[in-house]
Design a protein around this motif. Structure first.
Motif, PDB file in Angstrom:
ATOM      1  N   UNK A  45      -3.233  -4.596 -15.803  1.00 59.31           N
ATOM      2  CA  UNK A  45      -4.379  -4.776 -14.547  1.00 59.31           C
ATOM      3  C   UNK A  45      -4.756  -3.787 -14.223  1.00 59.31           C
ATOM      4  N   UNK A  46      -6.536  -4.129 -13.767  1.00 59.91           N
ATOM      5  CA  UNK A  46      -7.407  -3.462 -12.840  1.00 59.91           C
ATOM      6  C   UNK A  46      -7.562  -3.434 -11.855  1.00 59.91           C
ATOM      7  N   UNK A  47      -7.719  -2.336 -11.110  1.00 58.61           N
ATOM      8  CA  UNK A  47      -8.447  -2.589 -10.099  1.00 58.61           C
ATOM      9  C   UNK A  47      -9.966  -2.702  -9.813  1.00 58.61           C
ATOM     10  N   UNK A  48     -10.796  -2.800  -8.354  1.00 58.97           N
ATOM     11  CA  UNK A  48     -12.417  -2.980  -9.015  1.00 58.97           C
ATOM     12  C   UNK A  48     -13.159  -2.097  -8.702  1.00 58.97           C
ATOM     13  N   UNK A  49     -14.183  -2.048  -9.426  1.00 54.59           N
ATOM     14  CA  UNK A  49     -14.725  -0.968  -8.739  1.00 54.59           C
ATOM     15  C   UNK A  49     -14.196   0.737  -9.753  1.00 54.59           C
ATOM     16  N   UNK A  86      -4.631   3.591 -17.236  1.00 53.57           N
ATOM     17  CA  UNK A  86      -3.604   3.703 -18.136  1.00 53.57           C
ATOM     18  C   UNK A  86      -2.971   2.734 -19.309  1.00 53.57           C
ATOM     19  N   UNK A  87      -2.951   1.409 -18.520  1.00 49.59           N
ATOM     20  CA  UNK A  87      -2.535   0.914 -18.825  1.00 49.59           C
ATOM     21  C   UNK A  87      -3.510   0.264 -19.759  1.00 49.59           C
ATOM     22  N   UNK A  88      -4.186  -0.053 -19.466  1.00 51.84           N
ATOM     23  CA  UNK A  88      -5.528  -0.200 -21.070  1.00 51.84           C
ATOM     24  C   UNK A  88      -5.998   0.422 -21.903  1.00 51.84           C
ATOM     25  N   UNK A  89      -5.493   1.955 -21.595  1.00 56.73           N
ATOM     26  CA  UNK A  89      -6.089   2.409 -22.315  1.00 56.73           C
ATOM     27  C   UNK A  89      -4.844   3.183 -23.266  1.00 56.73           C
ATOM     28  N   UNK A  90      -3.829   3.157 -22.968  1.00 52.10           N
ATOM     29  CA  UNK A  90      -2.441   4.148 -23.665  1.00 52.10           C
ATOM     30  C   UNK A  90      -0.894   2.465 -23.487  1.00 52.10           C
ATOM     31  N   UNK A 102     -10.333  -4.940 -27.808  1.00 54.74           N
ATOM     32  CA  UNK A 102      -8.761  -4.926 -28.511  1.00 54.74           C
ATOM     33  C   UNK A 102      -7.504  -4.495 -28.464  1.00 54.74           C
ATOM     34  N   UNK A 103      -6.860  -4.773 -27.700  1.00 57.12           N
ATOM     35  CA  UNK A 103      -5.667  -4.684 -27.360  1.00 57.12           C
ATOM     36  C   UNK A 103      -5.631  -6.412 -27.066  1.00 57.12           C
ATOM     37  N   UNK A 104      -6.125  -7.279 -26.599  1.00 54.95           N
ATOM     38  CA  UNK A 104      -6.079  -9.168 -26.640  1.00 54.95           C
ATOM     39  C   UNK A 104      -5.854  -9.423 -28.091  1.00 54.95           C
ATOM     40  N   UNK A 109       1.957  -2.460 -17.389  1.00 56.12           N
ATOM     41  CA  UNK A 109       1.581  -1.623 -18.798  1.00 56.12           C
ATOM     42  C   UNK A 109       1.198  -0.451 -18.092  1.00 56.12           C
ATOM     43  N   UNK A 110       0.756  -0.306 -17.257  1.00 54.13           N
ATOM     44  CA  UNK A 110       0.217   1.240 -16.834  1.00 54.13           C
ATOM     45  C   UNK A 110       1.283   2.242 -15.904  1.00 54.13           C
ATOM     46  N   UNK A 111       2.668   1.604 -15.754  1.00 53.26           N
ATOM     47  CA  UNK A 111       3.899   2.199 -15.770  1.00 53.26           C
ATOM     48  C   UNK A 111       5.186   2.040 -16.523  1.00 53.26           C
ATOM     49  N   UNK A 112       4.636   1.251 -16.783  1.00 55.56           N
ATOM     50  CA  UNK A 112       6.388   0.705 -17.381  1.00 55.56           C
ATOM     51  C   UNK A 112       5.694   0.672 -19.316  1.00 55.56           C
ATOM     52  N   UNK A 113       3.974   0.740 -19.431  1.00 53.70           N
ATOM     53  CA  UNK A 113       3.585   1.656 -20.982  1.00 53.70           C
ATOM     54  C   UNK A 113       3.399   3.074 -21.140  1.00 53.70           C
ATOM     55  N   UNK A 114       4.197   3.806 -20.190  1.00 46.50           N
ATOM     56  CA  UNK A 114       4.663   5.131 -19.981  1.00 46.50           C
ATOM     57  C   UNK A 114       5.724   5.443 -21.197  1.00 46.50           C
TER      58      UNK A 114
END
Length: 297
Positions: A33-37, A65-69, A99-101, A241-246
Motif C-alpha cells: 500500500x501507498x497513500x496519495x501525495x 516502508x512497504x515498497x522500500x523494504x 521491480x518488486x512486482x 508490507x509496511x508493518x508485517x514486512x518489518x
C-alpha cells in the motif's frame, strides 16, 4: 434431518471438499500500500498525535516502508516456505516498485488490485467514479504485468452497493470485500459471476502497539481449531508490507508458515488459484452451508 426452506433451490449441491484431500485451505494476503501525495496512514507506531493540520512525516515514511523494504522481506520468507501467496497492491505501489512486482510474479505469486492509493476509497465514490478507478487500476496492471488483475479487494474493505457488480462487469475472477462468510463460493451478479473470498478478522495491525507474538498465537489457535474441528475449512492470513514486512512482525510470519507447513492437510494456495477451483466446481453458498447441517445431522 430436515433442511431449511431455502434448500429447495434448483440445484443439488455436490459434497464439498478441497482437492487432493486437503483439510484446511490457507491463503496469505500481503497488502502492498501507498497513500496519495505526501500522505501516510492515519495511524503508526507513534502514540503522540500532532496538532491538526500538521504534516505527519513520520507516518508518511512509515507507510513507504512497504515498497522500500517490507515487500522484499516477505517475499524472501514466502519463497523459503514455498508458500504461494497473493500480494494485494495499490496500483500506485506497483508504479513505485515495479521491480518488486516483477519479482513477485517470477516467484510464482499473484498480484491483485487494491484501488490506486490506499486513501482512494470506493465508499467515497459515485458508481461512474468507481468504474473509472477500476479501469485506471486495470491499466496499470496491463502496463506493468501484461495482463489485467484477477482479483479485487477494496482499501479498508469499504465498498459501495455498486462495487460488486462493477468488479464483475470488469471481468474479475474473485472479489474479497466480504465480512459475513466463512468459505469461498460463486456469486451470480447481474454483470456476471464472481468468486467471493472471505477476508480476515485479525490482520497484523491488530497488534500494532502490542506484542507481535499475539498475532502468531491468534493464527496458530485458529488454524488448530479449524484443522481439528472443521474439514474443508478456510483461513486467510493477512499482513501489510509496511508493518508485517518489518523484522518484529516478519519473524511471526515466518513462524506461522513454518508451523502450518508441518500439517499434511494444509493447502497453502494463491487467491486466484483457489477462486478458479471454486468456479470450475461451481461451489455455491448453499454447498458450504450444507456441510454444517450434514455434520450436525
Amino acid at each position: 434431518m430436515t433442511l431449511p426452506p431455502h434448500s429447495s433451490k434448483a440445484f443439488a449441491p455436490k459434497p464439498f471438499h478441497w482437492p487432493n484431500g486437503a483439510r484446511t485451505a490457507v491463503v496469505v494476503t500481503c497488502l502492498l500500500e501507498n497513500w496519495s501525495g505526501d500522505n501516510g496512514p492515519p495511524f503508526s507506531v507513534q502514540t503522540t498525535s500532532l496538532k491538526p493540520g500538521t504534516h505527519d512525516r513520520a507516518a508518511m515514511t512509515w507507510g513507504y516502508y512497504g515498497t522500500r523494504n517490507g515487500v522484499w522481506r516477505l517475499l524472501k520468507i514466502l519463497n523459503e516456505h514455498h508458500a504461494p501467496s497473493t500480494f494485494v497492491a495499490n496500483a500506485r505501489s506497483m508504479e513505485i516498485a515495479p521491480d518488486a512486482v516483477e519479482c513477485i510474479l517470477k516467484s510464482g505469486h499473484e498480484v491483485a488490485a487494491h484501488s490506486y492509493t490506499q486513501d482512494a476509497l470506493m465508499a467515497y465514490l459515485k458508481p461512474d467514479e468507481e468504474r473509472a478507478m477500476v479501469e485506471k487500476c486495470i491499466g496499470v496492471f496491463e502496463k506493468l504485468t501484461g495482463a489485467p488483475p484477477k482479483g479485487w479487494l477494496s482499501p479498508v474493505l469499504a465498498p459501495t452497493a455498486s462495487t460488486e457488480e462493477i468488479i464483475a462487469d470488469a471481468g474479475f475472477l474473485w472479489y474479497g470485500d466480504y465480512n459475513n462468510i466463512d468459505l469461498p463460493f460463486c456469486v451470480d451478479t447481474k454483470k456476471g459471476m464472481l468468486v467471493a473470498l472471505p477476508h480476515t478478522d485479525f490482520a497484523d495491525h491488530r497488534v500494532l502497539r502490542a506484542n507481535p507474538r499475539d498475532w502468531f498465537e491468534v493464527y496458530k489457535d485458529t488454524f488448530d481449531y479449524l484443522y481439528e474441528n472443521e474439514p474443508t475449512s478456510y483461513l486467510n492470513i493477512t499482513v501489510h508490507c509496511h508493518f508485517g514486512g518489518r523484522p518484529l512482525m516478519a519473524a511471526q510470519v515466518d513462524r506461522i508458515l513454518k508451523y502450518i507447513r508441518g500439517f499434511p492437510g494444509a493447502w497453502i494456495v494463491r487467491h486466484d488459484e483457489l477462486a478458479q477451483w471454486i468456479k470450475d466446481n461451481r461451489i455455491a453458498e448453499w454447498t458450504n452451508q450444507k456441510r454444517f447441517f450434514d455434520r450436525q445431522a
